[in-house]
Design a protein around this motif. Structure first.
Motif, mmCIF file in Angstrom:
data_model
loop_
_atom_site.group_PDB
_atom_site.id
_atom_site.type_symbol
_atom_site.label_atom_id
_atom_site.label_comp_id
_atom_site.label_asym_id
_atom_site.label_seq_id
_atom_site.Cartn_x
_atom_site.Cartn_y
_atom_site.Cartn_z
ATOM 1 N N ILE A 38 0.651 -1.383 0.118
ATOM 2 C CA ILE A 38 0.159 -0.108 0.053
ATOM 3 C C ILE A 38 0.886 1.262 0.010
ATOM 4 C CG2 ILE A 38 -1.648 1.275 1.327
ATOM 5 C CD1 ILE A 38 -2.866 -1.038 2.321
ATOM 6 N N ASP A 39 1.971 1.302 0.854
ATOM 7 C CA ASP A 39 2.799 2.338 0.946
ATOM 8 C C ASP A 39 3.413 2.721 -0.471
ATOM 9 O OD1 ASP A 39 1.924 2.313 3.633
ATOM 10 O OD2 ASP A 39 3.675 1.680 4.157
ATOM 11 N N GLU A 40 4.002 1.663 -0.864
ATOM 12 C CA GLU A 40 4.431 2.034 -2.412
ATOM 13 C C GLU A 40 3.442 2.616 -3.340
ATOM 14 O OE1 GLU A 40 6.128 -1.830 -4.185
ATOM 15 O OE2 GLU A 40 6.626 -2.156 -1.839
ATOM 16 N N ARG A 41 2.291 2.176 -3.393
ATOM 17 C CA ARG A 41 1.186 2.284 -4.360
ATOM 18 C C ARG A 41 0.797 3.880 -4.115
ATOM 19 N NH1 ARG A 41 1.424 -0.348 -9.042
ATOM 20 N NH2 ARG A 41 2.247 -2.431 -8.402
ATOM 21 N N VAL A 42 0.635 4.324 -2.732
ATOM 22 C CA VAL A 42 0.346 5.720 -2.471
ATOM 23 C C VAL A 42 1.252 6.721 -3.035
ATOM 24 C CG1 VAL A 42 0.198 7.182 -0.440
ATOM 25 C CG2 VAL A 42 -0.944 4.879 -0.319
#
Lengths: 492, 473, 99
Positions: free
Chosen positions: B56-60
């Motif tokens: 999720i963090d990467e995608r954000v």
């Protein structure tokens, strides 16, 4: 047992006549760039294990097939070559069964609507040819097995003959001719040892005569699998036919049941492969992941267009060689099995015009050139057909001795080049100019008064002596028959 | 943390706010994650998610960068729930089944790739009936998903996790699949919108199939507009799915100013009084709004459930054969190879899956295929042809989405046929490979949600969305 | 309708075709559940088929060209990693006997 060719086999005990009936099922891997249902490379033999794999051919959850057009076309081309009818409507089905080499636990195949139906080859009628995908490869170890998916989903055609073969020889003839056809069409390498072509034989014997369309008149059928050479195909069929008859004659205790058998190379015998736990019930149904086909809407799949894509077929080639050039059957077979030599022949023969020349050409290719390829270091592609024709013409004109021709051919095979140029450079041209040779002859007559006298007194065999002297004097470049002629004249 | 009103948020509003910098992608995602966490902490949460994704963090960051670079689309930064049968590479995709409990997808579904390219943030894997088989999520190996409106009731299924996540503000929109009503029925039970596109509109590559000729990946959201945005982003041909319809069939515009609507009245009579009352008042309302509504009789519709429950198990029995513990998944070692197969599958699958596998094996097996499978296949063609005639005269067929409101958890246990009968209105669209949508009918305060379903002809999805927008939210 | 009855023996056969190990209780339960489901779906036997149904194929003749192969090994690592047991990049399974 007494064999009576196609008339059946007479049993020793009862004197009944048994008719063997054989049907073949032959699988062949199609030569394409990518696999049948995914874009993995179709290269199962030259790669590290599990290199050409993807979600589709390893049956990952949610992966879907996508049909390779060329693979379908290849099967249709085989059908056109065999005079079969091509399907208008066709679909793919799922054949459901579990096995570690079947990653989806079903094989995509065809059931009700094969791409190709009917047709014949070497007089053997075909039932059908359909398209499917190959399985993965299993490697068996002592306590476990290993699976490589490089071959999984490689396009595979399955050809089924009608049960109309009655001898091992005919079965082998059929299989050989099919192999030749597949190679000629360039659709499969069809090597049996590599498993690119796999032969299964369905064998039964009956006292009811040959198959007449009524399957109930056939005897109990056994299926022999994993026959990996033509020789084994023949051996297994002969063994099974004899085994069936021996059982039916009461000469053997064995039981005749419908089953799958394998071939034991060491024992030279077939053996029963244990029947499965459950009956075969493959629950075929149309694969919902693959839309249907209506080939009449696709011009590139019409018989006419496909026919145009065909090269000269083996039987057409055979006929041409026979009728147009009258060359030996063995040579014809040689060209069919070794297309590179056939190409050289075709290229050369265009330059020639008489049966004598054709035969001489064929002889040089099938024995001399073939011998060079076997025994010498060189390259067949150095030998250009048109230059070979020049050699034949030089021989015919008496410019080249057979010894000289062999030397020339060797030089050409090793280093290439033009026939006449090599002959000149190497001094291989036979001297046939009578004027030039006359001076040589006169000199020899002057130098050999004793032999001349004896010859004139009737020792005619001395003519060979003079010819020999003449060859010596010309360092072998003279045409010996012309020499002989000239000596005969000069010694009168 | 920025306070964002998630209850009424739509994709367009969120996009506007993100673009204007009112809040960041991080803020938006955190708002939804906070709701998920809060629900989990209660211990008896609604169980919409099986697990959250690890990227999720990467995608954000990627999404935030797209805004910074000006390459953001309407979907960039939008938090989305993903049904646990849709593959996302490297993430556990277990279909709510023990047999795939720890299976990490080896590739991403086409829809996942398409949406991630637009900067969508997939939050996690949402609960489903095991391999999407069921109408309740009670067949999940990892617990039922409760209805956010009344947690003593089921959210419906099989896309219950996706729909409940939308209803409970645990994602803005979600992807489910719809094989026999799996997006529409839970949407009806939870009071949101669920659309099942025409078969072949959206690539199925990467969605673990239940019934390959029935399945479509389907969006759910609170508004029709949001459903449409996601649908438009997903649809289109794919080099990995042959069953996607050719692009040119979608060129035409089927929307009209005035639509004709048919109601198969006799089929609806068997519904609960509660559902009938809501449905009838909805019909009255649209009549007064000037819609042309007629009662008609389509006799074959009462056979569809039987056709469906022959063809579906047949495809299931083959589609689920690959889960054998050999190449992936949870293997249970036995004494030998065949014992390993049997133990792996016997212990890895739940009841409903085993039931359908056996049913499908039966209807396809030698001696029975003619009677069941072949006949059902022929009737399916008959259904398509009958419906084509109806759709020549009418734009839509209107029914309730389900014959009942959300049942109590556990009330259908041990009675598969009752659960199957909940699909009575929805299976028609799947069997005929057409499109359908469920929108909430207006319900009085304090009552359970009831959805109404519009069905339409193949490739008539734009008209379907058009009427749903006019009559829904 | 009542002529349809799935016996425990049939359940056993189906389970063996489908490679499912079932407990005795499961067999009994499934025998009765399959019976009631089949009794319901068997209603289609009374539905007559019209003669004039034309199969409507709105998606036919789909192919891909035989080109653009995957790069060798492109998907290999992810797929091998998912395998429960490997040896020299090969999948290990229990010894395959001829059934």
């Amino acid at each position: 047992m007494t064999k009576q060719e196609d008339k059946g086999i007479i049993g020793n005990k009862t004197g009944k006549v048994y008719y063997p009936t054989i049907g073949l099922e032959i699988h062949a891997e199609m030569k394409t760039q990518t696999k049948m249902f995914c874009r993995c490379k179709n290269d199962p033999f030259n790669s590290e294990p599990n290199t050409h794999i993807c979600p589709v051919c390893t049956g990952q959850p949610g992966a879907l097939p996508f049909v390779n057009k060329q693979a379908v076309k290849n099967v249709m081309r085989v059908g056109v070559a065999l005079g079969s009818s091509l399907a208008d409507f066709s679909e793919f089905d799922r054949k459901n069964y579990f096995y570690p080499d079947i990653p989806k636990a079903y094989q995509i195949s065809q059931y009700q609507y094969p791409l190709v139906s009917g047709g014949s080859l070497v007089g053997v009628e075909l039932e059908r040819i359909h398209m499917e995908e190959d399985t993965a490869t299993s490697i068996h170890k002592t306590n476990y097995s290993l699976v490589d998916f490089n071959r999984s989903s490689v396009p595979l055609m399955e050809l089924v003959t009608m049960p109309v073969i009655h001898s091992a020889d005919k079965a082998i003839e059929f299989a050989r001719e099919l192999q030749l056809l597949l190679r000629t069409l360039g659709v499969s390498d069809a090597n049996l040892e590599k498993g690119e072509m796999r032969i299964e034989a369905n064998i039964s014997v009956s006292t009811n005569g040959h198959f007449d369309g009524d399957f109930s008149k056939l005897g109990t059928k056994t299926e022999v699998k994993n026959l990996n050479s033509f020789k084994v195909v023949g051996q297994a069929i002969d063994f099974e036919v004899a085994r069936h008859i021996a059982i039916l004659e009461g000469e053997s205790d064995g039981e005749l049941i419908q089953e799958t058998r394998g071939w034991d190379e060491n024992k030279q015998a077939t053996f029963s492969q244990r029947s499965k736990e459950t009956a075969d019930d493959y629950r075929y149904f149309p694969d919902p992941d693959i839309p249907k086909y209506r080939f009449s809407d696709l011009p590139e799949f019409s018989v006419d267009v496909l026919k145009e894509s065909l090269p000269e077929l083996p039987w057409e080639k055979r006929e041409r060689y026979k009728v147009a050039y009258g060359i030996k059957n063995e040579d014809i077979d040689f060209y069919l099995q070794n297309p590179k030599f056939g190409e050289i022949f075709d290229e050369a023969v265009n330059e020639l015009s008489s049966d004598v020349e054709y035969k001489k050409l064929s002889n040089y290719i099938s024995s001399d050139l073939a011998g060079l390829q076997k025994n010498e270091v060189g390259d067949l592609s150095n030998v250009v057909g048109t230059e070979l024709a020049v050699i034949v013409q030089m021989i015919n004109r008496g410019e080249l001795s057979s010894r000289g021709a062999k030397d020339l051919l060797l030089e050409m095979y090793k280093n290439g080049g033009k026939a006449e140029q090599i002959a000149n450079e190497k001094g291989l041209i036979q001297k046939s100019d009578p004027e030039e040779l006359k001076r040589v002859i006169e000199q020899i007559i002057l130098d050999n008064p004793k032999q001349v006298g004896e010859y004139k007194d009737g020792a005619e065999k001395l003519l060979q002596y003079f010819v020999g002297q003449g060859m010596k004097a010309t360092k072998g470049s003279a045409n010996p028959s012309i020499l002989a002629e000239l000596f005969r004249e000069g010694l009168k | 943390m920025v306070d964002i009103d998630l209850q009424d948020l739509t994709i367009r509003e969120a996009h506007k706010a993100l673009k204007a910098g009112e809040y960041s992608v991080r803020d938006l995602v955190d708002a939804y994650l906070a709701n998920i966490e809060k629900d989990n902490k209660k211990g008896k949460g609604i169980n919409a998610y099986l697990h959250l994704f690890t990227d999720i963090d990467e995608r954000v960051e990627i999404a935030q960068k797209m805004f910074a670079e000006g390459s953001a689309t309407e979907l960039t930064g939008i938090p989305v729930g993903l049904k646990a049968i849709i593959a996302k590479k490297g993430q556990i995709t277990n279909a709510s089944s023990k047999i795939l409990e720890h299976y990490k997808a080896t590739y991403s579904a086409t829809v996942v790739e398409k949406l991630e390219k637009q900067g969508v943030i997939f939050l996690g894997s949402t609960n489903t009936d095991e391999f999407a088989m069921g109408a309740s999520t009670e067949n999940s190996a990892f617990g039922v998903t409760k209805n956010p409106v009344d947690t003593s009731r089921i959210a419906g299924g099989s896309s219950g996790g996706s729909v409940a996540a939308v209803a409970a503000n645990m994602c803005l929109v979600a992807l489910g699949t719809d094989t026999g009503g799996s997006i529409r029925e839970p949407a009806s039970f939870c009071g949101v919108v669920g659309m099942r596109p025409t078969y072949g509109a959206v690539s199925r590559y990467g969605a673990m199939p239940m019934g390959s000729s029935f399945d479509q990946i389907s969006p759910t959201a609170k508004t029709v507009e949001d459903v449409q945005i996601v649908f438009e982003a997903m649809r289109g041909t794919d080099d990995y799915d042959m069953t996607v319809l050719p692009e040119d069939t979608w060129q035409k515009d089927n929307t009209k100013d005035k639509y004709k609507i048919a109601i198969p009245r006799s089929l609806i009579d068997g519904s609960s009084d509660e559902v009938k009352a809501v449905f009838n008042s909805f019909v009255e309302k649209i009549r007064t709004e000037g819609y042309d509504v007629e009662d008609i009789n389509i006799p074959i519709l009462k056979e569809v459930l039987a056709i469906y429950y022959i063809l579906i198990p047949a495809e299931v029995s083959s589609n689920l054969a690959r889960y054998d513990g050999m190449r992936y998944g949870s293997k249970v070692d036995g004494d030998n190879l065949w014992d390993t197969y049997k133990k792996t599958r016997g212990q890895g699958f739940g009841d409903e899956v085993k039931r359908r596998i056996m049913l499908g094996t039966y209807v396809l097996s030698a001696g029975y295929a003619d009677k069941y499978y072949e006949k059902a296949l022929a009737l399916r063609e008959e259904l398509k042809s009958e419906l084509a005639k109806v759709y020549e005269k009418y734009d839509f067929i209107l029914t309730p989405t389900a014959p009942v409101v959300a049942p109590k958890i556990g009330s259908m246990e041990g009675d598969p046929l009752t659960e199957y009968l909940m699909d009575i209105f929805t299976v028609t669209a799947n069997t005929a490979q057409t499109c359908a949508i469920s929108i909430p009918a207006k319900v009085c305060e304090g009552k359970l949600p009831v959805g109404v379903q519009f069905m339409s002809a193949q490739e008539n999805d734009d008209a379907l969305l058009d009427i749903a927008k006019k009559l829904g939210r | 309708m009542s002529d349809i009855k799935i016996t425990k023996g049939q359940v056993e056969y189906l389970a063996s075709l489908a490679q499912l190990e079932l407990t005795r209780q499961e067999m009994e339960k499934f025998a009765s559940q399959l019976t009631s489901i089949l009794q319901y779906v068997n209603r289609i036997k009374d539905v007559e088929l019209s003669d004039d149904v034309q199969r409507n194929f709105n998606n036919v003749n789909t192919f891909r060209n035989d080109d653009n192969p995957h790069k060798a090994g492109e998907h290999r690592d992810a797929i091998l990693e998912a395998m429960p047991e490997t040896k020299d990049n090969l999948l290990v399974v229990k010894k395959i006997l001829n059934n």
